[in-house]
Design a protein around this motif. Structure first.
Motif, PDB file in Angstrom:
ATOM      1  N   LEU A   1       0.729  -1.080  -0.188  1.00  0.00           N
ATOM      2  CA  LEU A   1      -0.022   0.127   0.038  1.00  0.00           C
ATOM      3  C   LEU A   1       0.901   1.276   0.080  1.00  0.00           C
ATOM      4  O   LEU A   1       0.474   2.077  -0.920  1.00  0.00           O
ATOM      5  N   MET A   2       1.924   1.143   0.805  1.00  0.00           N
ATOM      6  CA  MET A   2       2.848   2.482   0.859  1.00  0.00           C
ATOM      7  C   MET A   2       3.411   2.642  -0.541  1.00  0.00           C
ATOM      8  O   MET A   2       3.766   3.763  -0.877  1.00  0.00           O
ATOM      9  N   GLU A   3       4.028   1.651  -1.111  1.00  0.00           N
ATOM     10  CA  GLU A   3       4.455   1.711  -2.610  1.00  0.00           C
ATOM     11  C   GLU A   3       3.528   2.231  -3.592  1.00  0.00           C
ATOM     12  O   GLU A   3       3.937   2.978  -4.483  1.00  0.00           O
ATOM     13  N   LEU A   4       2.041   1.876  -3.419  1.00  0.00           N
ATOM     14  CA  LEU A   4       1.182   2.294  -4.469  1.00  0.00           C
ATOM     15  C   LEU A   4       0.890   3.803  -4.036  1.00  0.00           C
ATOM     16  O   LEU A   4       0.765   4.637  -5.190  1.00  0.00           O
ATOM     17  N   HIS A   5       0.970   4.224  -2.827  1.00  0.00           N
ATOM     18  CA  HIS A   5       0.755   5.506  -2.487  1.00  0.00           C
ATOM     19  C   HIS A   5       2.089   6.220  -3.167  1.00  0.00           C
ATOM     20  O   HIS A   5       1.548   7.292  -3.697  1.00  0.00           O
ATOM     21  N   SER A   6       3.147   6.060  -3.082  1.00  0.00           N
ATOM     22  CA  SER A   6       4.493   6.506  -3.527  1.00  0.00           C
ATOM     23  C   SER A   6       4.108   6.762  -4.995  1.00  0.00           C
ATOM     24  O   SER A   6       4.529   7.641  -5.651  1.00  0.00           O
ATOM     25  N   ILE A   7       3.749   5.511  -5.707  1.00  0.00           N
ATOM     26  CA  ILE A   7       3.605   5.688  -7.299  1.00  0.00           C
ATOM     27  C   ILE A   7       2.468   6.793  -7.681  1.00  0.00           C
ATOM     28  O   ILE A   7       2.610   7.648  -8.469  1.00  0.00           O
ATOM     29  N   LEU A   8       1.492   6.967  -6.820  1.00  0.00           N
ATOM     30  CA  LEU A   8       0.327   7.715  -7.034  1.00  0.00           C
ATOM     31  C   LEU A   8       0.849   9.360  -6.848  1.00  0.00           C
ATOM     32  O   LEU A   8       0.673  10.293  -7.744  1.00  0.00           O
ATOM     33  N   GLU A   9       1.666   9.212  -5.669  1.00  0.00           N
ATOM     34  CA  GLU A   9       2.453  10.683  -5.673  1.00  0.00           C
ATOM     35  C   GLU A   9       3.186  11.208  -6.821  1.00  0.00           C
ATOM     36  O   GLU A   9       3.271  12.340  -7.375  1.00  0.00           O
ATOM     37  N   ASN A  10       4.154  10.054  -7.320  1.00  0.00           N
ATOM     38  CA  ASN A  10       4.952  10.301  -8.562  1.00  0.00           C
ATOM     39  C   ASN A  10       3.771  10.844  -9.810  1.00  0.00           C
ATOM     40  O   ASN A  10       4.550  11.741 -10.493  1.00  0.00           O
ATOM     41  N   TYR A  11       2.779  10.111  -9.857  1.00  0.00           N
ATOM     42  CA  TYR A  11       1.787  10.583 -11.036  1.00  0.00           C
ATOM     43  C   TYR A  11       1.389  11.977 -10.682  1.00  0.00           C
ATOM     44  O   TYR A  11       1.264  12.626 -11.927  1.00  0.00           O
ATOM     45  N   GLU A  12       1.074  12.173  -9.639  1.00  0.00           N
ATOM     46  CA  GLU A  12       0.710  13.640  -9.531  1.00  0.00           C
ATOM     47  C   GLU A  12       1.670  14.645  -9.584  1.00  0.00           C
ATOM     48  O   GLU A  12       1.655  15.761 -10.341  1.00  0.00           O
ATOM     49  N   LYS A  13       2.938  14.349  -9.322  1.00  0.00           N
ATOM     50  CA  LYS A  13       4.030  15.180  -9.833  1.00  0.00           C
ATOM     51  C   LYS A  13       4.166  15.555 -11.344  1.00  0.00           C
ATOM     52  O   LYS A  13       4.837  16.578 -11.687  1.00  0.00           O
ATOM     53  N   MET A  14       3.900  14.216 -12.124  1.00  0.00           N
ATOM     54  CA  MET A  14       4.011  14.430 -13.500  1.00  0.00           C
ATOM     55  C   MET A  14       2.724  15.069 -13.888  1.00  0.00           C
ATOM     56  O   MET A  14       2.616  15.461 -15.406  1.00  0.00           O
ATOM     57  N   GLY A  15       1.753  15.441 -13.048  1.00  0.00           N
ATOM     58  CA  GLY A  15       0.647  16.219 -13.656  1.00  0.00           C
ATOM     59  C   GLY A  15      -0.696  15.287 -13.849  1.00  0.00           C
ATOM     60  O   GLY A  15      -1.657  15.607 -14.693  1.00  0.00           O
ATOM     61  N   ILE A  16      -0.624  14.027 -13.775  1.00  0.00           N
ATOM     62  CA  ILE A  16      -1.671  12.981 -14.071  1.00  0.00           C
ATOM     63  C   ILE A  16      -2.627  13.184 -12.741  1.00  0.00           C
ATOM     64  O   ILE A  16      -2.100  13.160 -11.715  1.00  0.00           O
ATOM     65  N   LYS A  17      -3.896  13.329 -12.872  1.00  0.00           N
ATOM     66  CA  LYS A  17      -4.917  13.099 -11.860  1.00  0.00           C
ATOM     67  C   LYS A  17      -5.095  11.792 -11.461  1.00  0.00           C
ATOM     68  O   LYS A  17      -5.249  10.811 -12.238  1.00  0.00           O
ATOM     69  N   THR A  18      -5.143  11.737 -10.026  1.00  0.00           N
ATOM     70  CA  THR A  18      -4.975  10.427  -9.541  1.00  0.00           C
ATOM     71  C   THR A  18      -6.264  10.476  -8.661  1.00  0.00           C
ATOM     72  O   THR A  18      -6.298   9.206  -7.849  1.00  0.00           O
ATOM     73  N   GLU A  19      -7.255  11.121  -8.611  1.00  0.00           N
ATOM     74  CA  GLU A  19      -8.539  11.034  -7.607  1.00  0.00           C
ATOM     75  C   GLU A  19      -9.151   9.592  -7.700  1.00  0.00           C
ATOM     76  O   GLU A  19      -9.433   9.020  -6.714  1.00  0.00           O
ATOM     77  N   VAL A  20      -9.382   9.083  -8.974  1.00  0.00           N
ATOM     78  CA  VAL A  20     -10.131   7.839  -9.272  1.00  0.00           C
ATOM     79  C   VAL A  20      -9.264   6.649  -8.529  1.00  0.00           C
ATOM     80  O   VAL A  20     -10.025   6.118  -7.848  1.00  0.00           O
ATOM     81  N   PHE A  21      -8.166   6.640  -8.750  1.00  0.00           N
ATOM     82  CA  PHE A  21      -7.328   5.656  -8.217  1.00  0.00           C
ATOM     83  C   PHE A  21      -7.281   5.674  -6.623  1.00  0.00           C
ATOM     84  O   PHE A  21      -7.315   4.618  -6.008  1.00  0.00           O
ATOM     85  N   ARG A  22      -7.160   6.945  -5.991  1.00  0.00           N
ATOM     86  CA  ARG A  22      -7.306   7.242  -4.672  1.00  0.00           C
ATOM     87  C   ARG A  22      -8.682   6.714  -3.971  1.00  0.00           C
ATOM     88  O   ARG A  22      -8.621   5.969  -3.010  1.00  0.00           O
ATOM     89  N   THR A  23      -9.519   7.050  -4.481  1.00  0.00           N
ATOM     90  CA  THR A  23     -10.901   6.722  -4.337  1.00  0.00           C
ATOM     91  C   THR A  23     -11.190   5.171  -4.230  1.00  0.00           C
ATOM     92  O   THR A  23     -11.614   4.327  -3.482  1.00  0.00           O
TER      93      THR A  23
END
Length: 123
Positions: free
Chosen positions: A89-111
């Motif tokens: 779960l921590m690794e997936l969270h880190s990947i989502l943070e990287n996507y946000e830094k790239m400008g990719i919206k991650t709300e769907v994945f987080r939800t």
């Protein structure tokens, strides 16, 4: 030594979760590198630190395989699953943070992840 090998034979899903963590770590490294390049914050010091932390994490995860066999009544397997899944779960969270830094919206994945883990807690 044979106790933990026997435990792995009885619980092959442990190795599957460990494989998922390894894949997530590789994806995290790649997305982190891409995010750093896009934001022009690429640094060899940060990159090497990240790689060393990943290696240390894998060694720690492997260390707990034989240690978990010392805990009686299959409790070691349950604790190891909990540890591995929380690490995943921590690794997936880190990947989502990287996507946000790239400008990719991650709300769907987080939800989705929140709903997934909320349902698991309810059971």
């Amino acid at each position: 030594m044979t106790n933990w090998i026997k435990m792995i034979e009885e619980e092959p899903r442990l190795l599957f979760v460990l494989m998922l963590i390894s894949v997530a770590m590789l994806l995290d490294l790649l997305t982190g590198l891409i995010a750093a390049k896009l934001t022009k914050q690429i640094s060899s010091k940060i990159g090497i630190n990240g790689i060393l932390r990943k290696i240390a994490s894998i060694l720690l995860l492997l260390f707990f395989l034989p240690v978990s066999s010392l805990i009686p009544f299959q409790a070691g397997s349950v604790l190891l699953y909990a540890f591995y899944l929380s690490f995943l779960l921590m690794e997936l969270h880190s990947i989502l943070e990287n996507y946000e830094k790239m400008g990719i919206k991650t709300e769907v994945f987080r939800t989705f992840l929140q709903q997934l883990f909320k349902k698991n807690k309810d059971k």
